[in-house]
Design a protein around this motif. Structure first.
Motif, PDB file in Angstrom:
ATOM      1  N   THR B 158       0.819  -1.214   0.000  1.00 41.86           N
ATOM      2  CA  THR B 158       0.000   0.000   0.000  1.00 41.86           C
ATOM      3  C   THR B 158       0.852   1.263   0.000  1.00 41.86           C
ATOM      4  O   THR B 158       0.364   2.342  -0.305  1.00 41.86           O
ATOM      5  CB  THR B 158      -0.925  -0.021   1.238  1.00 41.86           C
ATOM      6  OG1 THR B 158      -1.710  -1.196   1.180  1.00 41.86           O
ATOM      7  CG2 THR B 158      -1.843   1.165   1.270  1.00 41.86           C
ATOM      8  N   CYS B 159       2.133   1.114   0.321  1.00 45.03           N
ATOM      9  CA  CYS B 159       3.048   2.257   0.304  1.00 45.03           C
ATOM     10  C   CYS B 159       2.938   3.015  -1.016  1.00 45.03           C
ATOM     11  O   CYS B 159       2.990   2.414  -2.081  1.00 45.03           O
ATOM     12  CB  CYS B 159       4.481   1.771   0.487  1.00 45.03           C
ATOM     13  SG  CYS B 159       5.717   2.990   0.041  1.00 45.03           S
ATOM     14  N   ILE B 160       2.760   4.335  -0.920  1.00 40.26           N
ATOM     15  CA  ILE B 160       2.603   5.140  -2.137  1.00 40.26           C
ATOM     16  C   ILE B 160       3.904   5.857  -2.524  1.00 40.26           C
ATOM     17  O   ILE B 160       3.912   6.705  -3.406  1.00 40.26           O
ATOM     18  CB  ILE B 160       1.470   6.182  -1.972  1.00 40.26           C
ATOM     19  CG1 ILE B 160       1.729   7.089  -0.769  1.00 40.26           C
ATOM     20  CG2 ILE B 160       0.125   5.489  -1.860  1.00 40.26           C
ATOM     21  CD1 ILE B 160       0.713   8.215  -0.622  1.00 40.26           C
ATOM     22  N   GLY B 161       4.985   5.526  -1.826  1.00 38.70           N
ATOM     23  CA  GLY B 161       6.280   6.088  -2.211  1.00 38.70           C
ATOM     24  C   GLY B 161       6.367   7.594  -2.093  1.00 38.70           C
ATOM     25  O   GLY B 161       7.054   8.250  -2.867  1.00 38.70           O
ATOM     26  N   CYS B 162       5.673   8.151  -1.097  1.00 35.86           N
ATOM     27  CA  CYS B 162       5.636   9.610  -0.976  1.00 35.86           C
ATOM     28  C   CYS B 162       6.905  10.175  -0.333  1.00 35.86           C
ATOM     29  O   CYS B 162       7.287  11.303  -0.602  1.00 35.86           O
ATOM     30  CB  CYS B 162       4.422  10.040  -0.168  1.00 35.86           C
ATOM     31  SG  CYS B 162       4.437   9.419   1.524  1.00 35.86           S
ATOM     32  N   GLY B 163       7.509   9.383   0.528  1.00 36.23           N
ATOM     33  CA  GLY B 163       8.736   9.856   1.172  1.00 36.23           C
ATOM     34  C   GLY B 163       8.522  10.516   2.514  1.00 36.23           C
ATOM     35  O   GLY B 163       9.474  11.008   3.129  1.00 36.23           O
ATOM     36  N   ALA B 164       7.289  10.500   2.997  1.00 37.65           N
ATOM     37  CA  ALA B 164       7.008  11.122   4.297  1.00 37.65           C
ATOM     38  C   ALA B 164       7.790  10.439   5.416  1.00 37.65           C
ATOM     39  O   ALA B 164       8.186  11.075   6.389  1.00 37.65           O
ATOM     40  CB  ALA B 164       5.511  11.062   4.600  1.00 37.65           C
ATOM     41  N   CYS B 165       8.038   9.137   5.246  1.00 39.46           N
ATOM     42  CA  CYS B 165       8.780   8.412   6.291  1.00 39.46           C
ATOM     43  C   CYS B 165      10.167   9.024   6.446  1.00 39.46           C
ATOM     44  O   CYS B 165      10.631   9.244   7.563  1.00 39.46           O
ATOM     45  CB  CYS B 165       8.888   6.933   5.942  1.00 39.46           C
ATOM     46  SG  CYS B 165       9.263   6.593   4.224  1.00 39.46           S
ATOM     47  N   VAL B 166      10.794   9.335   5.326  1.00 37.92           N
ATOM     48  CA  VAL B 166      12.118   9.954   5.379  1.00 37.92           C
ATOM     49  C   VAL B 166      12.016  11.342   5.999  1.00 37.92           C
ATOM     50  O   VAL B 166      12.788  11.711   6.881  1.00 37.92           O
ATOM     51  CB  VAL B 166      12.719  10.061   3.968  1.00 37.92           C
ATOM     52  CG1 VAL B 166      14.047  10.780   4.000  1.00 37.92           C
ATOM     53  CG2 VAL B 166      12.858   8.677   3.344  1.00 37.92           C
ATOM     54  N   GLN B 223       3.820   8.933  11.033  1.00 37.89           N
ATOM     55  CA  GLN B 223       3.517   9.996  10.070  1.00 37.89           C
ATOM     56  C   GLN B 223       3.278   9.466   8.659  1.00 37.89           C
ATOM     57  O   GLN B 223       2.951  10.233   7.757  1.00 37.89           O
ATOM     58  CB  GLN B 223       4.646  11.047  10.085  1.00 37.89           C
ATOM     59  CG  GLN B 223       4.748  11.752  11.431  1.00 37.89           C
ATOM     60  CD  GLN B 223       5.664  12.962  11.413  1.00 37.89           C
ATOM     61  OE1 GLN B 223       5.804  13.645  10.405  1.00 37.89           O
ATOM     62  NE2 GLN B 223       6.302  13.232  12.549  1.00 37.89           N
ATOM     63  N   CYS B 224       3.404   8.165   8.474  1.00 37.50           N
ATOM     64  CA  CYS B 224       3.142   7.574   7.150  1.00 37.50           C
ATOM     65  C   CYS B 224       1.659   7.679   6.827  1.00 37.50           C
ATOM     66  O   CYS B 224       0.824   7.231   7.603  1.00 37.50           O
ATOM     67  CB  CYS B 224       3.557   6.108   7.139  1.00 37.50           C
ATOM     68  SG  CYS B 224       2.905   5.217   5.711  1.00 37.50           S
ATOM     69  N   PRO B 225       1.309   8.263   5.693  1.00 34.25           N
ATOM     70  CA  PRO B 225      -0.112   8.425   5.357  1.00 34.25           C
ATOM     71  C   PRO B 225      -0.816   7.090   5.184  1.00 34.25           C
ATOM     72  O   PRO B 225      -2.039   7.008   5.287  1.00 34.25           O
ATOM     73  CB  PRO B 225      -0.086   9.192   4.044  1.00 34.25           C
ATOM     74  CG  PRO B 225       1.257   8.932   3.464  1.00 34.25           C
ATOM     75  CD  PRO B 225       2.181   8.773   4.628  1.00 34.25           C
ATOM     76  N   LYS B 226      -0.073   6.044   4.918  1.00 31.20           N
ATOM     77  CA  LYS B 226      -0.683   4.720   4.743  1.00 31.20           C
ATOM     78  C   LYS B 226      -0.448   3.854   5.978  1.00 31.20           C
ATOM     79  O   LYS B 226      -0.720   2.655   5.967  1.00 31.20           O
ATOM     80  CB  LYS B 226      -0.129   4.042   3.491  1.00 31.20           C
ATOM     81  CG  LYS B 226      -0.437   4.813   2.222  1.00 31.20           C
ATOM     82  CD  LYS B 226      -1.933   4.824   1.927  1.00 31.20           C
ATOM     83  CE  LYS B 226      -2.328   5.991   1.052  1.00 31.20           C
ATOM     84  NZ  LYS B 226      -3.769   6.116   0.854  1.00 31.20           N
TER      85      LYS B 226
HETATM   86  S1  SF4 Z   1       5.587   7.382   4.241  1.00 34.62           S
HETATM   87 FE1  SF4 Z   1       4.593   5.473   4.079  1.00 34.62          FE
HETATM   88  S2  SF4 Z   1       3.648   5.571   2.125  1.00 34.62           S
HETATM   89 FE2  SF4 Z   1       5.095   7.225   2.118  1.00 34.62          FE
HETATM   90  S3  SF4 Z   1       6.873   6.294   1.286  1.00 34.62           S
HETATM   91 FE3  SF4 Z   1       7.106   6.048   3.423  1.00 34.62          FE
HETATM   92  S4  SF4 Z   1       6.209   4.079   3.791  1.00 34.62           S
HETATM   93 FE4  SF4 Z   1       5.587   4.623   1.780  1.00 34.62          FE
END
Ligand code: SF4
Ligand SMILES: Cc1cc2nc3c(=O)[nH]c(=O)nc-3n(C[C@H](O)[C@H](O)[C@H](O)COP(=O)(O)OP(=O)(O)OC[C@H]3O[C@@H](n4cnc5c(N)ncnc54)[C@H](O)[C@@H]3O)c2cc1C
Ligand code: HEM
Ligand code: HEM
Ligand code: F3S
Ligand code: FES
Lengths: 639, 258, 252
Positions: B158-166, B223-226
């Motif tokens: 389900t990860c959308i690769g947004c980068g919020a985790c970073v 903070q991950c949106p998913k």
């Molecule tokens: S914050 Fe969550 S959804 Fe966005 S890239 Fe990281 S793991 Fe994926």
């Protein structure tokens, strides 16, 4: 006058594709690396095509305007993808999927194309599973199915409410594999600005690097457009903000025929707009209609809260009007009826343009947890946007522009009438006729990309020596200059209105005059007002900043400029198609029960438009459609 | 509603950038955060000022394009929500709102709030796939997958690769993203064959891109949106350790007797 | 060899080293804490405090196979290596993390990261600074605060005298509390790092970490408190030969 040779195989429809494939010329493995193919778009169609052709050994370059191919709009598809696996043993078959799709399209698509689509559907599921797409499973561990969008069999495969995302991630990962293998080169944040023609053949493209504003040329042996649909001509749609007609429209201006531009699908279940600032509409997957019941208060000036309105005062208009299909009638029927009841003043919500989608009955019958479990993330999405919980209060929904059946005309090989220029996915017109069956677009995109184009493109390439032209060819310089001039022009207008304000206004016009239902008078109005708006656009547009940087207003301006011309083409097509069919509902052609009234005598054809220059009307060419396999029948969802 | 915005403005990659303050009137509680930003940009355009550049596309929380750190939190104050799905009703009249881009050495700022996330794609390219060519494949129902496993894989996918985790991780680590991908493919029988080499290659690329290391803060998950679970990080660690400490580098070769 | 090098170069590899060395150090801490509790168990009939005996026992660790002090030195060197590895590695990791975010946020709000987790480096460095001081005070006796006169082997009286100075006692209480903090995050974190944590085990793992960090802190604190509060009796002199016939201690 365009010469349109559809190249559809003759003979029994069942082995049309096989026969055709066997007759195609191929390019040998040693020779493939010599051929360069540009794939514009990295959605389901583009990514699958680029990955497949890359794996075959062609030198592929792929383009997208997002910062990563994974973000293509396909990611947003929710409901699912059809395949005639017949796992349910409910009588499904290739034939039935073909028939459903053709009927769904109201007999305005080529039988051979549609049949091929149905035939390839099962292979798509196999391919996706092999890539690691985590489709829903049953307790035994076998693939699960659900019924979707007004069909009588359960043939839809799904991953919760994010089927498109998972399928795209599958295609995306295949694409990434080929990038690692150096078979594909990816250009992100790069927008196609024009297609370059050399002696009547597509030999490359001119692009703009959206980050630096640099204009670049790319020569190739063939160009594949997988640039998606143009629903955003309506400003408000369920499409991603970036979706545009630019690539297809550039091709049209270079001589490619544009087919059935007015065929636009309006999705019945989207969240109603809440105000002027609304920037896009969010779709609530159609699968909700499996358990939700659609109604409005019988009384126009009803004041009670939905839950306090007793059964007898509720008007379950779909169930009453279409007993057999009830809430599962096809999209266009559902959409039109929603508009109908709202126009009658029965609509709900702040704007009066909404109807209830009620899960009360389902919760009663199956229990809250079951219903919740089934639609959890859709309900969350709805609550996030509206602040209301569908488990307590009925959802409010309203139709929204969703999908465009129209697109670039292509033959059975998916090649446009321009040699070397292909169109796949939503960008072409091929398989959905006048209306698209739910869960069939993902299918089409992937059939095109994984299984069709990789084979058919060889037939063209094998007939042409590779690397004929390079970017030094004057045609590229010319195209580049035109692009630069256009950008300069946009920047130099220096008027007072923002791009968005023009786009909004165009959207209102299109929705009003070329939307759910269309009338000659309205279309005439549209045909007069759109050019006026275009005029104003080119005189009063205001863009801050330069063309040599990331300038999102400039990007939009380019797209809106094309929409402003394209909208007119849509109205023209809608006007000329003097019948109702599928999503194209003409008020002057309906039965007494407001059913679409088709005219197969005069309109069983594909309407293909050819660009004739700025000051001339486009020329219409008709590709007749034969009905050999599936005899014509009037659509009837009542009995 | 009226709010005061403090927004990071940066003309280009090599510009140093700074915070600017804007007072915005006529904000409607039912506006999404991005619609509020559109509104601001309309005003700026009217005044002839450069509008704020920000990434967005689907505006329904699935493309992973939108990316703003709002009041110190990736995608803003609401749990499990992307910026585009955040609504102004979660703010009060007169609020001060700080908007900054993702901050990471591996995500250079391109302009204003737009960053370059190609590092993520390169991590996927390092091995985030199940090697495949298009063409005939085995009948999927010949490989049975427990629904629980499929669901777990989907939780990761389900990860959308947004980068919020970073952006959220105080250590600027990309472990959650990488773990999600590795787990999605590693959990499924189809992905088993490449499971260990995949973990190794992707982690190697992750480090190469200059992300931080994971100190198990679990801020990314929050903070991950998913709401991707850090359980996948644990799983990645296990796979990686097995790959590097247990799995032989090369299974072939001759041996001598004693 | 370079296979190990590659492993250590990776961020997860480093974390593995931190975790494993952390486990060893934790083992020591736990043991040390337990040993310290012998101050409460009183003295032999001959008046030798159990803790003194225990210290003696440590010095004859591994006897008779190993000569006196040998076992202890082996243990010491193992600990020292772990400590060095642990410290060097976390410093490398922290450097990497600093580099990962060159431009800080103007506003930054945390939802999940615990204080303990974010203070790992701080608590760690305090421990690092404390250890040599501590050894000089109690093992070698080079540091003597107040009117304490250190005597090798007379652990009980050494403790009694040091902790009769209130700020020494207080200092220890502070330090071991920080050690507790380090454990609080560290213990759970190591399960995650080693890939042993998962949703169904998570509850137990976290309970374990909380329990041990608390036990260790309380166990340690008890000693200085017991002394300053005068709850433990003052040491009574006893005949050293009872403890160590050879006076090997003084000339090692
Ligand atoms: S914050 Fe969550 S959804 Fe966005 S890239 Fe990281 S793991 Fe994926
Ligand atoms: C909300 C929603 C839900 C849907 N649900 C379903 C469903 O459940 N089932 C189903 O079958 N279908 C569904 N559809 C339809 C389906 O998702 C789309 O028709 C399909 O994904 C289109 O894919 P595509 O590859 O043709 O184009 P897209 O996925 O739109 O990709 C277009 C690509 O072209 C690139 N591009 C576009 N213009 C340019 C340019 N000028 N220059 C460079 N690159 C360009 C973009 O960057 C992008 O990569 C849904 C659609 C929407 C909007
Ligand atoms: C209240 C808390 C503590 C007390 C009362 C205490 C007491 C002692 C005493 C009496 C000794 C000397 C034993 C001997 O020489 O025979 C000692 C040694 C030591 N202590 Fe502690 N200690 C405490 C906390 C700690 C902590 C928190 C650490 C580590 C972080 C630590 C690490 C050591 C070490 C490394 C030695 C040397 C062991 C050796 O090599 O002989 N101590 N401690
Ligand atoms: C008494 C000795 C010590 C013990 C028992 C101990 C224990 C631990 C444990 C169990 C961890 C968790 C490892 C993981 O996350 O997997 C850890 C992490 C850490 N320790 Fe220690 N430690 C000790 C001393 C130190 C010292 C002296 C420092 C000094 C710098 C230090 C700094 C850290 C840091 C910064 C971390 C976090 C590492 C990371 O996750 O990146 N520790 N420690
Ligand atoms: S917040 Fe950072 S430290 Fe690890 S658990 Fe998440 S990546
Ligand atoms: S814009 Fe697509 S996720 Fe926010």
């Amino acid at each position: 006058m365009l010469t349109l040779n559809s190249k559809t195989p003759k003979g029994p429809i069942e082995d049309g594709w096989t026969q055709h494939k066997n007759a195609l010329r191929l390019v040998g493995p040693k020779n493939r690396p010599n051929y360069k193919v540009l794939v514009i778009g990295s959605g389901l169609a583009g990514a699958s095509a680029a990955a497949s052709m890359g794996a075959m050994g062609y030198r592929v370059e792929c383009f997208c305007f997002q910062d990563s191919p994974r973000r293509a709009h396909s990611i947003a598809a929710q409901g699912g993808i059809n395949a005639s696996k017949n796992y349910r043993n409910d009588g499904d078959s290739t034939w039935r999927l073909f028939a459903d799709t053709q009927k769904g399209g109201d007999y305005r698509a080529r039988e051979q194309n549609v049949y091929r689509l149905a035939e390839l559907s099962t292979a798509i599921i196999d391919q996706a599973v092999a890539q690691g797409v985590p489709f829903a499973r049953e307790y035994g561990g076998k693939l699960a199915n659900r019924s979707f969008g007004g069909v009588l069999v359960e043939r839809t495969f799904y991953c919760r409410g994010e089927t498109g995302q998972q399928l795209l991630l599958g295609a995306f990962s295949a694409l990434q594999e080929q990038i690692t293998a150096k078979n594909v080169k990816m250009h992100t944040r790069t927008e196609l600005m024009d297609i370059v023609m050399v002696d009547g053949q597509a030999k490359g493209v001119v692009c703009r690097n959206l980050e630096t504003g640099e204009i670049t040329s790319h020569a190739a042996d063939a160009v594949v457009l997988a640039t998606g649909g143009y629903g955003n001509v309506y400003y408000l749609s369920t499409n991603a903000k970036g979706c545009n007609v630019t690539a297809a429209f550039r091709a049209y201006k270079r001589g490619a025929g544009f087919a059935n531009p007015s065929f636009v699908q309006i999705h019945p279940t989207s969240i109603p707009a809440s105000g002027d600032y609304q920037s896009k509409l969010t779709l609530m997957s159609e699968s909700l209609r499996n358990d939700g019941r659609i109604w409005v208060p019988r009384n126009p000036d009803e004041t009670r809260k939905p839950n306090q309105i007793p059964e007898e005062d509720r008007y379950y208009y779909l169930e009453e009007r279409y007993p057999r299909f009830g809430n599962l009638v096809p999209r266009d029927v559902a959409a039109r009826n929603a508009k109908d009841v709202c126009d009658k003043g029965l609509g709900v919500g702040s704007t009066g343009y909404g109807v209830y989608l009620d899960f009360g009955r389902a919760i009663e019958k199956q229990g809250e947890s079951v219903v919740k479990g089934r639609y959890a993330n859709l309900f969350e999405m709805y609550e996030r946007i509206t602040d209301e919980n569908p488990l307590d209060v009925p959802m409010r929904i309203y139709p929204a522009v969703h999908y465009t059946m129209g697109g670039l005309w292509v033959d059975y090989n998916l090649m446009t009438n321009i040699p070397g220029l292909y169109a796949i996915g939503e960008a072409n017109f091929a398989d959905h006729g006048a209306n698209r069956l739910g869960a069939s677009s993902l299918m089409q995109c992937l059939a095109d990309g994984y299984f069709i184009i990789p084979v058919t493109i060889g037939d063209y390439l094998s007939r042409h020596p590779h690397g004929q032209v390079t970017t030094d060819h004057p045609a590229f310089k010319e195209a580049e200059n035109e692009v630069r001039q256009r950008i300069e022009k946009l920047l130099s207008i220096n008027g007072t209105r923002s791009v968005q304000s023009f786009h909004r206004e165009l959207g209102k016009l299109m929705w009003e005059y070329c939307g759910i239902s269309r009338s000659p008078a309205g279309l005439q109005e549209g045909l007069e007002r759109i050019p006026q708006l275009r005029e104003e656009f080119w005189n009063d547009l205001k863009i801050v900043g330069s063309g040599r940087e990331l300038n999102q207003a400039l990007e939009n301006a380019g797209r809106v400029a094309d929409f402003l011309e394209f909208g007119e083409l849509m109205c023209r097509d809608a006007m000329l198609r003097d019948e109702s069919c599928g999503c194209h509902f003409r008020e002057d052609h309906q039965t007494e029960e407001n059913e679409a009234l088709r005219n197969d005598e005069d309109f069983a054809h594909v309407a293909v438009f050819e660009y004739k220059g700025a000051d001339q009307d486009p020329e219409l060419t008709k590709e007749p459609i034969e009905f050999e396999a599936l005899p014509l029948a009037a659509r009837n969802y009542k009995t | 509603m009226r709010i005061r915005l403090h927004i990071w403005r940066q003309a280009s990659r090599d510009d140093s950038g700074h915070m600017d303050t804007y007072d915005l009137d006529g904000v409607n509680p039912d506006m999404s955060f991005l619609e509020m930003m559109d509104h601001l940009n309309e005003e700026l355009t009217g005044k002839g000022e450069d509008p704020v550049a920000f990434d967005h596309d689907c505006r329904e929380g699935v493309c992973g394009m939108c990316s703003m750190v709002i009041n110190g939190q990736a995608h803003g104050p609401k749990q499990g929500t992307t910026t585009c799905q955040l609504y102004m009703r979660h703010f009060d009249d007169g609020d001060e709102v700080y908007v900054e881009p993702w901050r990471s050495q591996a995500f250079p700022v391109v302009k204003d709030l737009v960053v370059d996330r190609s590092a993520f794609d390169r991590i996927i390219q390092a091995g985030g796939f199940i090697s495949n060519h298009s063409g005939p494949k085995p009948e999927p129902n010949t490989i049975l997958i427990e629904p629980e496993v499929a669901e777990q894989a989907l939780d990761a996918a389900t990860c959308i690769g947004c980068g919020a985790c970073v952006a959220a991780c105080p250590n600027g680590s990309a472990m959650l993203f990488t773990a999600a991908k590795v787990s999605h493919l590693g959990l499924l029988p189809q992905g088993e064959t490449e499971r260990y080499p995949r973990a190794k290659k992707m982690v190697k690329q992750m480090d190469k891109e200059g992300f931080g290391s994971c100190r198990n803060y679990a801020e990314c998950e929050a903070q991950c949106p998913k709401e991707i679970s850090i359980a996948f990080i644990s799983r990645l660690n296990a796979d990686y350790l097995k790959a590097s400490l247990v799995e032989p580098e090369d299974r072939r070769g001759k041996m001598k007797s004693q | 060899m370079n296979h190990i090098k590659r492993f250590y170069e990776s961020s997860i590899g480093k974390k593995f080293v931190v975790a494993v060395t952390g486990v060893v150090l934790f083992g020591f801490i736990a043991g040390h804490m337990a040993g310290n509790l012998k101050v409460f168990t009183g003295a032999t009939s001959a008046g030798v405090p159990h803790i003194d005996e225990y210290a003696k026992f440590l010095k004859t660790l591994g006897a008779p196979m190993l000569p006196e002090m040998m076992g202890l030195w082996i243990a010491r060197s193992v600990l020292l290596v772990c400590l060095v590895l642990h410290v060097v590695t976390v410093i490398l990791l922290s450097r990497q993390n600093k580099k990962a975010r060159p431009v800080p946020y103007v506003r930054s709000k945390k939802r999940a990261a615990s204080v303990a987790s974010r203070l790992m480096m701080v608590t760690g460095l305090v421990i690092l600074a404390f250890i040599p001081f501590h050894i000089l005070q109690f093992t070698t006796g080079n540091i003597q605060i107040g009117d304490e006169h250190f005597r090798h082997g007379y652990v009980y009286s050494n403790l009694y005298e040091s902790f009769s100075v209130w700020y020494v006692a207080l200092g220890y209480v502070v330090v071991v509390t920080l050690v507790g903090f380090h454990m609080f995050h560290g213990l759970w974190s190591l399960f995650q790092t080693l890939g042993w944590d998962n949703p169904d085990r998570n509850g137990k793992v976290r309970a374990f970490s909380v329990a041990f960090s608390v036990i260790i802190t309380v166990g340690f604190i008890a000693v200085p408190l017991a002394f300053v509060s005068g709850w433990l009796p003052s040491p009574i002199d006893y005949d050293p030969t009872l403890l160590h016939p050879t006076n090997s201690l003084t000339n090692h």
